[in-house]
Design a protein around this motif. Structure first.
Motif, PDB file in Angstrom:
ATOM      1  N   GLU A 275      -6.241  47.870 109.618  1.00 33.77           N
ATOM      2  CA  GLU A 275      -5.585  47.093 108.458  1.00 33.77           C
ATOM      3  C   GLU A 275      -6.585  46.958 107.369  1.00 33.77           C
ATOM      4  N   LYS A 276      -6.098  47.477 106.374  1.00 32.42           N
ATOM      5  CA  LYS A 276      -6.953  47.230 104.803  1.00 32.42           C
ATOM      6  C   LYS A 276      -6.914  46.068 104.159  1.00 32.42           C
ATOM      7  N   ASN A 277      -7.779  45.352 103.809  1.00 35.59           N
ATOM      8  CA  ASN A 277      -7.748  44.070 102.775  1.00 35.59           C
ATOM      9  C   ASN A 277      -7.079  44.449 101.485  1.00 35.59           C
ATOM     10  N   GLU A 278      -7.073  43.149 100.984  1.00 34.38           N
ATOM     11  CA  GLU A 278      -6.246  43.289  99.578  1.00 34.38           C
ATOM     12  C   GLU A 278      -7.005  44.249  98.611  1.00 34.38           C
ATOM     13  N   VAL A 283     -11.762  47.837 106.213  1.00 35.12           N
ATOM     14  CA  VAL A 283     -10.724  48.138 107.168  1.00 35.12           C
ATOM     15  C   VAL A 283     -11.034  47.113 108.520  1.00 35.12           C
ATOM     16  N   SER A 284     -10.364  46.219 109.037  1.00 36.67           N
ATOM     17  CA  SER A 284     -10.336  45.791 110.140  1.00 36.67           C
ATOM     18  C   SER A 284      -9.610  46.049 111.419  1.00 36.67           C
ATOM     19  N   GLU A 285     -10.247  46.062 112.634  1.00 39.66           N
ATOM     20  CA  GLU A 285      -9.391  46.481 113.564  1.00 39.66           C
ATOM     21  C   GLU A 285      -9.181  45.490 114.638  1.00 39.66           C
ATOM     22  N   ASN A 286      -8.028  45.892 115.200  1.00 39.65           N
ATOM     23  CA  ASN A 286      -7.501  44.733 116.262  1.00 39.65           C
ATOM     24  C   ASN A 286      -6.748  45.476 117.412  1.00 39.65           C
ATOM     25  N   VAL A 317       0.985  49.197 108.729  1.00 45.38           N
ATOM     26  CA  VAL A 317      -0.621  49.297 109.292  1.00 45.38           C
ATOM     27  C   VAL A 317      -0.410  50.782 109.732  1.00 45.38           C
ATOM     28  N   LEU A 318      -1.785  51.318 110.068  1.00 43.73           N
ATOM     29  CA  LEU A 318      -2.025  52.394 110.674  1.00 43.73           C
ATOM     30  C   LEU A 318      -2.494  52.196 112.106  1.00 43.73           C
ATOM     31  N   ILE A 319      -1.808  53.071 113.068  1.00 40.14           N
ATOM     32  CA  ILE A 319      -2.150  52.904 114.408  1.00 40.14           C
ATOM     33  C   ILE A 319      -2.648  54.009 115.189  1.00 40.14           C
TER      34      ILE A 319
END
Length: 333
Positions: A275-278, A283-286, A317-319
């Motif tokens: 997910e990208k921030n504002e 990019v953060s990953e979970n 989101v991108l998965i």
């Protein structure tokens, strides 16, 4: 310039109403192809020598069909470009629920403009649906997928065969023993305040390539004395689909979710979410577990945002679906 070859379309119906309509379609030369190539329309009742041995069994199909609306007008072709194109191009000339079946097609369509390989032994058919509520149109492909998995099991049970574990890979693929054996393509146009939907299905019944097929798996299970027939599967599909579709329209997809989740591949699946921030510069990953589907038909993923637990629909989101997707990354659109 060489003349274009003619495409043969054989028309037949379940009741006298469909048979009369088939006669009108032939007499008025109503049916056309998108490329304007010649069409040779024949009534099934006019065929004197009967059906070829390896052709789709129209009589067997109609005898097994028990619907009120879907599948009652049949357009059959031994070979054509695309069943999807036949029914979508002639949508307004056909009653809702009409189906086109082909033994072979040479311009089969898949999702995202992919080409669906359509060798002999692959079940190929497309049919028409009409809906008014655009909010639930994207969900109809899930009803089609579910009806097909249930239809395959119904035919197995009718023939004394153990049910095959055909599973749904989101959004519209069918898998068996880890290999793709089928796919569904639904397209729609909006006209006169209604959505005209064409649903196309390809299912590997007897063709071992390009992956595997239902009857090959039955052979491995030592059930090769009983082979599944395409006409039985199509009839069982419409018998099941009409029931599911009525539930879907009257009660919503939620009424089918429990059965759907038993069939799909993704319950409890762990996926990586990027997910990208504002500012769109980080990019953060979970790593999260898929919980189910949203009301619009996308994945529900549990993500923590702003210190509060919330559920984010997959379309945002991108998965990465490692181990299940032919492509390493896929984006829901």
């Amino acid at each position: 310039m060489e003349p274009q070859s003619s495409t043969t379309l054989v028309l037949c119906g379940k009741t006298n109403e469909e048979k009369e309509l088939a006669w009108c379609l032939k007499t008025n030369s109503t049916l056309k192809l998108p490329d304007s190539s010649p069409v040779n329309v024949i009534l099934h009742s006019d065929i004197e020598n009967g059906e070829e041995e390896d052709a789709f069994g129209m009589d067997s199909y109609l005898n097994s069909l028990s619907t009120n609306r879907f599948g009652k007008l049949l357009i059959y072709s031994p070979k054509l470009a695309s069943t999807h194109d036949v029914v979508s191009h002639n949508f307004c000339e056909l009653p809702i629920g009409s189906v086109c079946v082909a033994d072979v097609q040479f311009k089969g369509r898949g999702r995202s403009k992919n080409v669906w390989e359509s060798p002999k032994g692959c079940l190929l058919f497309s049919f028409t649906i009409q809906m008014e509520d655009g909010r639930v149109v994207p969900l109809v492909q899930y009803v089609v997928c579910l009806a097909m998995t249930e239809a395959i099991n119904d035919v197995c049970l009718q023939n004394g065969i153990p049910p095959l574990d055909v599973r749904i890979k989101w959004p519209n693929d069918l898998y068996l023993d880890g290999l793709k054996v089928g796919g569904i393509l639904c397209t729609s146009t909006y006209r006169s305040k209604k959505f005209n939907i064409t649903a196309g299905i390809g299912l590997n019944v007897s063709n071992q390539k390009p992956t595997t097929c239902l009857n090959s798996v039955l052979q491995r299970l030592r059930c090769d004395s009983q082979q599944l027939q395409s006409e039985d599967i199509v009839a069982a599909f419409f018998n099941k689909f009409e029931s599911f579709y009525d539930i879907f329209i009257s009660q919503g997809f939620q009424a089918l979710e429990k059965l759907y989740y038993k069939t799909w591949l993704h319950s409890g699946q762990r996926v990586i979410v990027q997910e990208k921030n504002e500012n769109m510069d980080k990019v953060s990953e979970n790593v999260v577990t898929i919980l189910g589907l949203t009301s619009s038909g996308f994945y529900w993923l549990p993500l923590k945002m702003d210190r509060h637990a919330s559920f984010i629909p997959m379309e945002t989101v991108l998965i990465s679906l490692k181990g299940l997707s032919e492509e390493n990354w896929s984006k829901a659109v």
